[in-house]
Design a protein around this motif. Sequence first.
Motif, mmCIF file in Angstrom:
data_model
loop_
_atom_site.group_PDB
_atom_site.id
_atom_site.type_symbol
_atom_site.label_atom_id
_atom_site.label_comp_id
_atom_site.label_asym_id
_atom_site.label_seq_id
_atom_site.Cartn_x
_atom_site.Cartn_y
_atom_site.Cartn_z
ATOM 1 N N MET A 1 84.061 71.392 85.064
ATOM 2 C CA MET A 1 84.415 71.266 86.366
ATOM 3 C C MET A 1 83.615 70.126 87.072
ATOM 4 S SD MET A 1 83.855 74.329 89.469
ATOM 5 C CE MET A 1 85.028 75.422 88.757
ATOM 6 N N GLN A 2 84.613 69.463 88.257
ATOM 7 C CA GLN A 2 83.882 68.597 89.039
ATOM 8 C C GLN A 2 82.704 69.014 90.038
ATOM 9 O OE1 GLN A 2 87.074 66.353 90.894
ATOM 10 N NE2 GLN A 2 86.877 64.788 89.233
ATOM 11 N N VAL A 3 81.696 68.571 90.064
ATOM 12 C CA VAL A 3 80.838 68.896 91.158
ATOM 13 C C VAL A 3 81.248 69.075 92.687
ATOM 14 C CG1 VAL A 3 78.590 68.231 92.194
ATOM 15 C CG2 VAL A 3 78.975 67.957 89.747
ATOM 16 N N LYS A 4 82.122 68.152 92.792
ATOM 17 C CA LYS A 4 82.708 68.263 94.256
ATOM 18 C C LYS A 4 83.611 69.298 94.328
ATOM 19 C CE LYS A 4 86.434 65.018 93.683
ATOM 20 N NZ LYS A 4 87.068 63.709 94.231
ATOM 21 N N GLN A 5 84.182 69.903 93.419
ATOM 22 C CA GLN A 5 85.218 71.138 93.461
ATOM 23 C C GLN A 5 84.181 72.363 93.475
ATOM 24 O OE1 GLN A 5 87.646 71.432 90.018
ATOM 25 N NE2 GLN A 5 88.470 73.499 90.707
ATOM 26 N N TYR A 6 83.127 72.270 92.666
ATOM 27 C CA TYR A 6 82.388 73.495 92.828
ATOM 28 C C TYR A 6 81.917 73.538 94.252
ATOM 29 C CZ TYR A 6 78.880 76.985 91.433
ATOM 30 O OH TYR A 6 78.084 77.947 91.389
ATOM 31 N N ARG A 7 81.472 72.316 94.841
ATOM 32 C CA ARG A 7 80.786 72.117 96.039
ATOM 33 C C ARG A 7 81.679 72.845 97.159
ATOM 34 N NH1 ARG A 7 82.073 69.618 100.452
ATOM 35 N NH2 ARG A 7 80.571 68.939 101.869
ATOM 36 N N SER A 8 82.942 72.818 97.150
ATOM 37 C CA SER A 8 83.873 73.229 97.916
ATOM 38 C C SER A 8 84.121 74.676 98.062
ATOM 39 C CB SER A 8 85.241 72.682 97.801
ATOM 40 O OG SER A 8 85.284 71.419 98.042
ATOM 41 N N GLN A 9 83.821 75.501 96.650
ATOM 42 C CA GLN A 9 83.930 76.771 96.471
ATOM 43 C C GLN A 9 82.680 77.580 96.772
ATOM 44 O OE1 GLN A 9 84.998 77.585 92.588
ATOM 45 N NE2 GLN A 9 87.068 76.312 92.317
ATOM 46 N N PHE A 10 81.573 76.791 96.365
ATOM 47 C CA PHE A 10 80.386 77.317 96.916
ATOM 48 C C PHE A 10 80.209 77.389 98.465
ATOM 49 C CE2 PHE A 10 75.970 76.574 98.056
ATOM 50 C CZ PHE A 10 75.050 77.255 97.106
ATOM 51 N N ILE A 11 80.414 76.436 99.205
ATOM 52 C CA ILE A 11 80.458 76.484 100.663
ATOM 53 C C ILE A 11 81.449 77.675 101.114
ATOM 54 C CG2 ILE A 11 80.511 75.061 102.971
ATOM 55 C CD1 ILE A 11 79.687 72.701 101.145
ATOM 56 N N GLN A 12 82.734 77.312 100.901
ATOM 57 C CA GLN A 12 83.594 78.339 101.438
ATOM 58 C C GLN A 12 83.121 79.837 101.152
ATOM 59 O OE1 GLN A 12 87.499 77.545 99.752
ATOM 60 N NE2 GLN A 12 88.450 79.509 100.836
ATOM 61 N N GLU A 13 83.033 79.986 99.870
ATOM 62 C CA GLU A 13 82.495 81.575 99.743
ATOM 63 C C GLU A 13 81.239 82.217 100.477
ATOM 64 O OE1 GLU A 13 83.022 83.481 95.891
ATOM 65 O OE2 GLU A 13 84.135 81.677 95.105
ATOM 66 N N LEU A 14 80.287 81.162 100.509
ATOM 67 C CA LEU A 14 78.902 81.561 101.147
ATOM 68 C C LEU A 14 79.091 81.594 102.544
ATOM 69 C CD1 LEU A 14 75.898 79.799 99.133
ATOM 70 C CD2 LEU A 14 76.838 82.291 99.343
ATOM 71 N N SER A 15 80.046 80.849 103.188
ATOM 72 C CA SER A 15 80.047 80.835 104.629
ATOM 73 C C SER A 15 80.629 82.079 105.300
ATOM 74 C CB SER A 15 81.205 79.604 104.944
ATOM 75 O OG SER A 15 81.084 78.459 104.733
ATOM 76 N N SER A 16 80.847 83.178 104.438
ATOM 77 C CA SER A 16 81.239 84.332 104.953
ATOM 78 C C SER A 16 79.839 85.194 105.288
ATOM 79 C CB SER A 16 81.829 85.356 103.960
ATOM 80 O OG SER A 16 81.230 85.447 102.680
ATOM 81 N N ILE A 17 78.655 84.727 104.933
ATOM 82 C CA ILE A 17 77.203 85.336 104.954
ATOM 83 C C ILE A 17 76.351 84.250 105.735
ATOM 84 C CG2 ILE A 17 75.244 86.131 103.782
ATOM 85 C CD1 ILE A 17 77.233 86.428 101.266
ATOM 86 N N TYR A 18 76.622 83.047 105.622
ATOM 87 C CA TYR A 18 75.724 81.973 106.194
ATOM 88 C C TYR A 18 76.759 80.919 106.979
ATOM 89 C CZ TYR A 18 72.567 83.549 102.574
ATOM 90 O OH TYR A 18 71.855 84.223 101.575
ATOM 91 N N ASP A 19 76.391 80.319 108.254
ATOM 92 C CA ASP A 19 77.051 79.252 108.489
ATOM 93 C C ASP A 19 77.399 78.257 107.551
ATOM 94 O OD1 ASP A 19 75.352 77.121 109.169
ATOM 95 O OD2 ASP A 19 74.631 78.748 110.486
#
Length: 289
Positions: A1-19
């Motif tokens: 998996m590309q790092v930038k793709q993982y980054r997008s998923q990581f931020i999107q899912e955590l944004s429900s808990i953190y800004d």
Amino acid sequence: MQVKQYRSQFIQELSSIYDAAEAESFFYLILETKKQLKRIDLALQPDLTFTEEEIQDWNLIFEQLKKEIPLQYLLGKTQFYGLEFEVNENVLIPRQETEELVDWIIESQKSKVPIAIGRSRKLRILDIGTGSGCIAISLAKNIPNAQVFAIDVSEKALATAQKNAVKNAVNVTFIHKNILETADLGKEFDIIVSNPPYVRNLEKEEIRKNVLDYEPHLALFVEDDNALVFYRKIAELAQKNLSPSGQLYFEINQYLGKEMIEMLEKMNFKNIELRKDIYGNDRMTKSSV
């Protein structure tokens, strides 16, 4: 998996808990720790990929972040005043506001003739409630003529602080002591500094889950009806053990600035200053005997 793709998923899912900004900062802190890559490196190398093993490692951290376990504990380290510190569940995670207190002390020493000039000994500094050792170690690193001592009630915290002193190549004398049961400090100090427990139980509802559930309560909370218990005791010891031109520094509860000033005045401290932190909250005091 590309790092930038993982980054997008990581931020999107955590944004429900953190800004989103905090979630993004988490991603880049992990990236720098795990792959020694900075934000600019990812921008310059957009096709970077994670191995399956790396994805598993990241997913483990990701799941723990979803439980709001502090990232600093997951990584086992944090930055404070330009230095790296080991942190774990036995010590508080150092805060930016405490960096401001350290900076105040260091700048105060730069702007005047050192207290210990003309004496046979170095400038003596005592940090009470040292935790990770962040205050004591930062002062030892940045005030060359200082002999630094640090006290904590927790032996596990002191073990962590000792590791941090070695990591940052400074000499600090660590002492296991319950300050509330201490009648005398045994030496004369030129600077006494403390960031003691100061959060009242009534303020728990303001505390985020990642702090309330995971950071040591022993280092955080005081009873509502005796919120200044540590400050009063340390001030009493300072009356006995500060040198004639010595200084007493405190990090304080933002809601108790007025009460702190009144306490210090009643105890006949002089040159009392109350300073706000970067967020505009009453956060630290400086006084002399």
